[in-house]
Design a protein around this motif. Structure first.
Motif, short mmCIF file in Angstrom:
data_model
loop_
_atom_site.label_atom_id
_atom_site.label_comp_id
_atom_site.label_asym_id
_atom_site.label_seq_id
_atom_site.Cartn_x
_atom_site.Cartn_y
_atom_site.Cartn_z
N GLU A 27 12.58 25.39 67.50
CA GLU A 27 11.75 24.86 66.42
C GLU A 27 12.32 23.52 65.97
N LYS A 28 11.48 22.49 65.94
CA LYS A 28 11.91 21.16 65.50
C LYS A 28 11.96 21.15 63.98
N ILE A 29 13.09 20.72 63.44
CA ILE A 29 13.26 20.74 61.98
C ILE A 29 14.04 19.53 61.48
N ILE A 30 13.93 19.34 60.17
CA ILE A 30 14.79 18.44 59.41
C ILE A 30 15.73 19.34 58.61
N LEU A 31 17.00 19.02 58.63
CA LEU A 31 17.99 19.76 57.85
C LEU A 31 18.20 19.05 56.52
N ILE A 32 18.04 19.78 55.44
CA ILE A 32 18.31 19.24 54.10
C ILE A 32 19.63 19.83 53.64
N LEU A 33 20.63 18.98 53.48
CA LEU A 33 21.92 19.43 52.94
C LEU A 33 21.86 19.28 51.42
N ASP A 34 22.03 20.38 50.73
CA ASP A 34 21.82 20.45 49.29
C ASP A 34 23.13 20.25 48.53
N PHE A 35 23.18 19.14 47.80
CA PHE A 35 24.35 18.83 46.97
C PHE A 35 24.16 19.33 45.53
N GLY A 36 23.10 20.12 45.31
CA GLY A 36 22.88 20.70 43.99
C GLY A 36 21.78 20.03 43.20
N SER A 37 20.93 19.29 43.84
CA SER A 37 19.84 18.61 43.15
C SER A 37 18.79 19.59 42.69
N GLN A 38 18.22 19.31 41.54
CA GLN A 38 17.10 20.14 41.07
C GLN A 38 15.83 19.85 41.86
N TYR A 39 15.84 18.82 42.71
CA TYR A 39 14.67 18.44 43.48
C TYR A 39 14.73 18.83 44.96
N THR A 40 15.79 19.50 45.38
CA THR A 40 15.94 19.83 46.80
C THR A 40 14.74 20.59 47.35
N HIS A 41 14.28 21.59 46.62
CA HIS A 41 13.16 22.38 47.14
C HIS A 41 11.84 21.62 47.04
N LEU A 42 11.77 20.64 46.15
CA LEU A 42 10.61 19.75 46.11
C LEU A 42 10.58 18.89 47.38
N ILE A 43 11.74 18.42 47.82
CA ILE A 43 11.83 17.66 49.07
C ILE A 43 11.32 18.52 50.22
N PRO A 64 23.61 24.59 52.30
CA PRO A 64 24.57 23.99 51.37
C PRO A 64 25.19 22.72 51.95
N ALA A 65 25.54 21.79 51.08
CA ALA A 65 26.10 20.50 51.50
C ALA A 65 27.37 20.63 52.31
N ASP A 66 28.10 21.72 52.12
CA ASP A 66 29.38 21.87 52.83
C ASP A 66 29.22 22.53 54.20
N LEU A 67 27.98 22.69 54.68
CA LEU A 67 27.75 23.26 56.00
C LEU A 67 28.44 22.40 57.07
#
Length: 161
Positions: free
Chosen positions: A3-19, A34-37
């Motif tokens: 599956e082709k995907i974009i990886l979103i590394l989350d640094f704790g933003s309240q907008y991550t799931h909006l992205i 998580p950002a530390d992946l």
């Protein structure tokens, strides 16, 4: 088939799931981790994905304080990386730019974009963007250029080929 995907590394933003939601509306599959992946962990546990790019999210923290663990190997695998807010400032800092505390911007701001950059294709040269930051990229890393600015923040968007 992967599956082709974009990886979103989350640094704790309240907008991550909006992205993630907006990418989905554009027909782009993504996953949030998580950002530390670690890159090695991704390759072992999530190898069924065909990674096409990475988004580094925002955060309530400053890149100059409260360092959030981040595997810099993500930046050397030859994929496009988009940094938003904290992610943008982290990219600048990792590549030798300078991020400093400033007066910041909060709320709607007029942003001027270089519409020749593919990321901004289809966007008006002058648009309104929500800004919420107190740190700014005040010195660009080598081989980076500014591609978006506001009246107070000349490096609101930066680019490196």
């Amino acid at each position: 088939m992967s599956e082709k995907i974009i990886l979103i590394l989350d640094f704790g933003s309240q907008y991550t799931h909006l992205i993630k939601s907006i990418l989905g509306k554009l027909g782009i599959d993504s996953i949030v981790e998580p950002a530390d992946l670690k890159l090695g962990t991704f390759k072992r546990k999530l190898s069924n994905y065909d990674l096409k790019g990475i988004v580094l999210s925002g955060s309530a923290f400053s890149v100059n304080q409260n360092k959030i663990p981040f595997d810099k190997k993500w930046l050397s695998i030859g994929l496009p990386v988009l940094g938003i807010c904290y992610g943008h400032q982290l990219l600048a800092q990792v590549f030798g730019g300078v991020v400093k505390r400033t007066n910041g911007e909060y709320g709607n701001e007029t942003i001027a974009c270089n519409t020749l950059i593919p990321l901004f294709s289809g966007i008006r040269r002058k648009s309104t963007a929500w800004m919420s930051h107190s740190d700014s990229v005040v010195k660009l890393p080598r081989d980076f250029s500014s591609i978006a600015s506001t009246k107070d923040y000349k490096n609101a968007g930066i680019y490196n080929k």
